[in-house]
Design a protein around this motif. Structure first.
Motif, PDB file in Angstrom:
ATOM      1  N   VAL A 140       4.479 -19.424 -57.120  1.00 51.03           N
ATOM      2  CA  VAL A 140       4.956 -20.787 -57.331  1.00 51.03           C
ATOM      3  C   VAL A 140       4.376 -21.341 -58.629  1.00 51.03           C
ATOM      4  O   VAL A 140       3.187 -21.189 -58.919  1.00 51.03           O
ATOM      5  N   GLN A 141       5.247 -21.982 -59.389  1.00 45.74           N
ATOM      6  CA  GLN A 141       4.807 -22.669 -60.596  1.00 45.74           C
ATOM      7  C   GLN A 141       5.570 -23.981 -60.708  1.00 45.74           C
ATOM      8  O   GLN A 141       6.789 -24.007 -60.545  1.00 45.74           O
ATOM      9  N   LEU A 142       4.823 -25.050 -60.974  1.00 49.00           N
ATOM     10  CA  LEU A 142       5.397 -26.387 -61.132  1.00 49.00           C
ATOM     11  C   LEU A 142       4.836 -26.970 -62.420  1.00 49.00           C
ATOM     12  O   LEU A 142       3.617 -27.054 -62.579  1.00 49.00           O
ATOM     13  N   VAL A 143       5.735 -27.367 -63.316  1.00 44.88           N
ATOM     14  CA  VAL A 143       5.304 -27.885 -64.610  1.00 44.88           C
ATOM     15  C   VAL A 143       5.902 -29.276 -64.803  1.00 44.88           C
ATOM     16  O   VAL A 143       7.106 -29.420 -65.000  1.00 44.88           O
ATOM     17  N   ARG A 172      10.782 -41.524 -67.413  1.00 42.88           N
ATOM     18  CA  ARG A 172      11.413 -40.486 -66.594  1.00 42.88           C
ATOM     19  C   ARG A 172      10.557 -39.231 -66.624  1.00 42.88           C
ATOM     20  O   ARG A 172      10.255 -38.704 -67.697  1.00 42.88           O
ATOM     21  N   LEU A 173      10.180 -38.784 -65.457  1.00 44.52           N
ATOM     22  CA  LEU A 173       9.376 -37.575 -65.317  1.00 44.52           C
ATOM     23  C   LEU A 173      10.263 -36.405 -64.909  1.00 44.52           C
ATOM     24  O   LEU A 173      11.247 -36.589 -64.194  1.00 44.52           O
ATOM     25  N   SER A 174       9.869 -35.212 -65.361  1.00 46.72           N
ATOM     26  CA  SER A 174      10.563 -33.985 -64.984  1.00 46.72           C
ATOM     27  C   SER A 174       9.567 -32.994 -64.414  1.00 46.72           C
ATOM     28  O   SER A 174       8.388 -33.006 -64.774  1.00 46.72           O
ATOM     29  N   CYS A 175      10.061 -32.143 -63.529  1.00 43.22           N
ATOM     30  CA  CYS A 175       9.224 -31.087 -62.962  1.00 43.22           C
ATOM     31  C   CYS A 175      10.062 -29.817 -62.900  1.00 43.22           C
ATOM     32  O   CYS A 175      11.044 -29.745 -62.163  1.00 43.22           O
ATOM     33  N   ALA A 176       9.675 -28.829 -63.704  1.00 37.79           N
ATOM     34  CA  ALA A 176      10.360 -27.540 -63.721  1.00 37.79           C
ATOM     35  C   ALA A 176       9.684 -26.604 -62.724  1.00 37.79           C
ATOM     36  O   ALA A 176       8.463 -26.417 -62.784  1.00 37.79           O
ATOM     37  N   ALA A 177      10.480 -26.038 -61.816  1.00 39.00           N
ATOM     38  CA  ALA A 177       9.929 -25.217 -60.741  1.00 39.00           C
ATOM     39  C   ALA A 177      10.365 -23.767 -60.873  1.00 39.00           C
ATOM     40  O   ALA A 177      11.468 -23.473 -61.354  1.00 39.00           O
ATOM     41  N   THR A 235      14.990 -28.141 -61.396  1.00 38.62           N
ATOM     42  CA  THR A 235      14.205 -29.266 -61.887  1.00 38.62           C
ATOM     43  C   THR A 235      14.384 -30.481 -60.981  1.00 38.62           C
ATOM     44  O   THR A 235      15.497 -30.760 -60.525  1.00 38.62           O
ATOM     45  N   VAL A 236      13.292 -31.176 -60.746  1.00 37.23           N
ATOM     46  CA  VAL A 236      13.323 -32.442 -60.013  1.00 37.23           C
ATOM     47  C   VAL A 236      12.829 -33.541 -60.948  1.00 37.23           C
ATOM     48  O   VAL A 236      11.938 -33.306 -61.785  1.00 37.23           O
ATOM     49  N   TYR A 237      13.432 -34.715 -60.818  1.00 37.91           N
ATOM     50  CA  TYR A 237      13.140 -35.829 -61.728  1.00 37.91           C
ATOM     51  C   TYR A 237      12.628 -37.042 -60.950  1.00 37.91           C
ATOM     52  O   TYR A 237      12.890 -37.192 -59.762  1.00 37.91           O
ATOM     53  N   LEU A 238      11.935 -37.911 -61.674  1.00 34.22           N
ATOM     54  CA  LEU A 238      11.539 -39.202 -61.121  1.00 34.22           C
ATOM     55  C   LEU A 238      11.789 -40.257 -62.186  1.00 34.22           C
ATOM     56  O   LEU A 238      11.101 -40.288 -63.214  1.00 34.22           O
ATOM     57  N   GLN A 239      12.798 -41.086 -61.964  1.00 33.91           N
ATOM     58  CA  GLN A 239      13.083 -42.211 -62.849  1.00 33.91           C
ATOM     59  C   GLN A 239      12.294 -43.402 -62.350  1.00 33.91           C
ATOM     60  O   GLN A 239      12.451 -43.816 -61.198  1.00 33.91           O
ATOM     61  N   MET A 240      11.476 -43.952 -63.217  1.00 39.88           N
ATOM     62  CA  MET A 240      10.607 -45.069 -62.843  1.00 39.88           C
ATOM     63  C   MET A 240      10.976 -46.288 -63.669  1.00 39.88           C
ATOM     64  O   MET A 240      10.891 -46.260 -64.895  1.00 39.88           O
ATOM     65  N   GLY A 292       0.525 -28.252 -59.606  1.00 38.43           N
ATOM     66  CA  GLY A 292       0.596 -28.117 -61.049  1.00 38.43           C
ATOM     67  C   GLY A 292      -0.417 -29.020 -61.715  1.00 38.43           C
ATOM     68  O   GLY A 292      -1.245 -29.648 -61.044  1.00 38.43           O
ATOM     69  N   GLN A 293      -0.337 -29.122 -63.032  1.00 42.33           N
ATOM     70  CA  GLN A 293      -1.325 -29.918 -63.772  1.00 42.33           C
ATOM     71  C   GLN A 293      -1.030 -31.406 -63.718  1.00 42.33           C
ATOM     72  O   GLN A 293      -1.900 -32.225 -63.983  1.00 42.33           O
TER      73      GLN A 293
END
Length: 122
Positions: A2-5, A19-24, A78-83, A113-114
């Protein structure tokens, strides 16, 4: 494995947006409920939002409901978070992770992840 960036954090003024992104990678992304969490300095990590496998359903922590929107792109893993309407109390390190089942706030496994830092100035 598993890797999450996570990416997209930074400094924002109160009332602003980010807007945050997370590449899995390393697991079947489209078959996994995904979520966002945050950890403010000196505090425990808290649940923020989660999204179903196909993206049709979401749920949020009360503190962010109506301001944050979680979404996903299964083709891009990819999962996103719009704030929107950010507040100084939203300042934290934001991380994404796998959720054990829809409706839960429990993370699957021990990996994190980090994360990405979001700082909201007043």
């Amino acid at each position: 494995q598993v890797q999450l960036v996570e990416s997209g954090g930074g400094m924002v003024q109160a009332g602003g947006s980010s807007r945050l992104s997370c590449a899995a990678s390393g697991f079947t992304f489209g078959g996994t409920v995904m979520g966002w969490f945050r950890q403010a300095p000196g505090k425990e990590r808290d649940f923020v939002a989660a999204i179903s496998m196909n993206g049709a359903a979401t749920y949020y922590a009360d503190a962010v409901k109506g301001r944050f929107t979680i979404s996903r792109d299964n083709a891009q893993n990819t999962v996103y978070l719009q704030m929107n309407g950010l507040k100084p109390e939203d300042t934290a390190i934001y991380s994404c992770n796998r959720i054990s089942s829809y409706g839960s706030r429990k993370v699957m496994g021990d990996y994190w992840g980090q994360g990405t830092q979001v700082t909201v100035s007043s």
